[in-house]
Design a protein around this motif. Structure first.
Motif, mmCIF file in Angstrom:
data_model
loop_
_atom_site.group_PDB
_atom_site.id
_atom_site.type_symbol
_atom_site.label_atom_id
_atom_site.label_comp_id
_atom_site.label_asym_id
_atom_site.label_seq_id
_atom_site.Cartn_x
_atom_site.Cartn_y
_atom_site.Cartn_z
ATOM 1 N N PRO A 47 0.656 -1.216 -0.215
ATOM 2 C CA PRO A 47 -0.077 -0.334 -0.243
ATOM 3 C C PRO A 47 0.914 1.519 -0.003
ATOM 4 O O PRO A 47 0.605 2.801 0.389
ATOM 5 C CB PRO A 47 -0.703 -0.012 1.549
ATOM 6 N N SER A 48 2.074 1.513 -0.289
ATOM 7 C CA SER A 48 2.901 2.643 -0.480
ATOM 8 C C SER A 48 3.377 3.172 -1.864
ATOM 9 O O SER A 48 3.729 2.070 -2.466
ATOM 10 C CB SER A 48 4.348 2.092 0.589
ATOM 11 N N PRO A 49 2.592 3.834 -2.650
ATOM 12 C CA PRO A 49 2.345 5.189 -1.808
ATOM 13 C C PRO A 49 0.664 4.939 -1.563
ATOM 14 O O PRO A 49 0.115 3.709 -2.228
ATOM 15 C CB PRO A 49 2.682 5.982 -2.540
ATOM 16 N N SER A 50 -0.494 5.828 -0.843
ATOM 17 C CA SER A 50 -1.099 5.383 -0.631
ATOM 18 C C SER A 50 -2.866 5.068 -1.709
ATOM 19 O O SER A 50 -3.960 4.723 -1.949
ATOM 20 C CB SER A 50 -2.033 5.969 0.657
ATOM 21 N N SER A 51 -2.047 5.936 -3.312
ATOM 22 C CA SER A 51 -3.056 5.997 -4.104
ATOM 23 C C SER A 51 -1.774 6.267 -5.103
ATOM 24 O O SER A 51 -0.573 6.395 -5.126
ATOM 25 C CB SER A 51 -3.716 7.012 -4.355
#
Length: 235
Positions: A47-51
């Motif tokens: 999940p990195s980055p979050s988007s």
């Protein structure tokens, strides 16, 4: 003396067809064939980055042109063209919120498209002396995947003299009857070329084009024109 002077105009008139034949512009057959591929890999470690963007896409293409060209700049007068494209992608836009990942499909081109042999006014080639060939066609938008045309990627949509340079003296249309050469393009970029972590990706592309030209006498030129006219005209 009178008979000699009366005969001179007749001799000059008789020479005119031969002179016209010597100054007649040459006619050429032209074959251009190109193919290539590209790939893009976003490869995020979620999940990195979050988007951001994740997934992979790739494609391959090929096209071919047959034409009759006229003159020392080989300006095509009639041309036929076909093109094949294959692409695939699982690329998505993702967002992580409260430990839940949502995904939206992104960059999803059709799996394959083909333009069968056609005559189209957008298709043509000419030679820029001491530089290279300019070849245009109107079917480059068949290739639509992520990053198509980016980072200098070309050849799928035609060529410019910069893509097809000819060494000075390597092809002299006023003296030579045949020419053939192949040019290639390669692009390879790692993730560091993109500064935004959310869209960091690798990108590779390669392409090859071969152009061959051959001077024709009148009868073969007429036969080639007739064959090309059998293809349907569009546009």
């Amino acid at each position: 003396m009178r008979r000699i002077w009366l005969g001179l105009p007749l001799l000059l008139l008789m020479a005119t067809p031969a002179e016209a034949a010597r100054t007649r512009e040459p006619v050429w057959s032209v074959i251009a064939a190109a193919r290539g591929s590209y790939s893009v890999d976003y490869g995020q470690d979620r999940p990195s980055p979050s988007s951001g963007v994740d997934g992979r896409g790739s494609g391959s293409w090929s096209w071919r042109m047959k034409a009759v060209a006229v003159g020392y700049e080989l300006d095509t007068s009639i041309a036929a063209f076909r093109m094949d494209v294959t692409e695939q992608s699982d690329i998505v836009l993702y967002t992580l919120q409260q430990n839940q990942i949502s995904e939206t499909p992104y960059c999803r081109p059709p799996p394959g498209r083909t333009v069968d042999w056609v005559r189209d006014p957008s298709v043509g080639l000419f030679l820029r002396p001491n530089r290279g060939f300019q070849l245009d066609h109107g079917f480059g938008d068949l290739l639509v995947g992520c990053h198509v045309g980016a980072h200098g990627m070309g050849l799928y949509d035609g060529t410019s003299p910069a893509d097809t340079p000819i060494v000075r003296g390597a092809f002299r249309p006023r003296r030579e009857r045949y020419f053939k050469d192949t040019w290639t393009q390669e692009i390879s970029l790692d993730r560091t070329h993109e500064s935004d972590p959310s869209s960091a990706h690798t990108f590779q592309a390669e392409g090859t084009i071969t152009i061959s030209v051959k001077r024709l006498s009148p009868e073969p030129a007429a036969r080639l024109r007739a064959r090309l006219r059998r293809f349907p005209r569009v546009g």
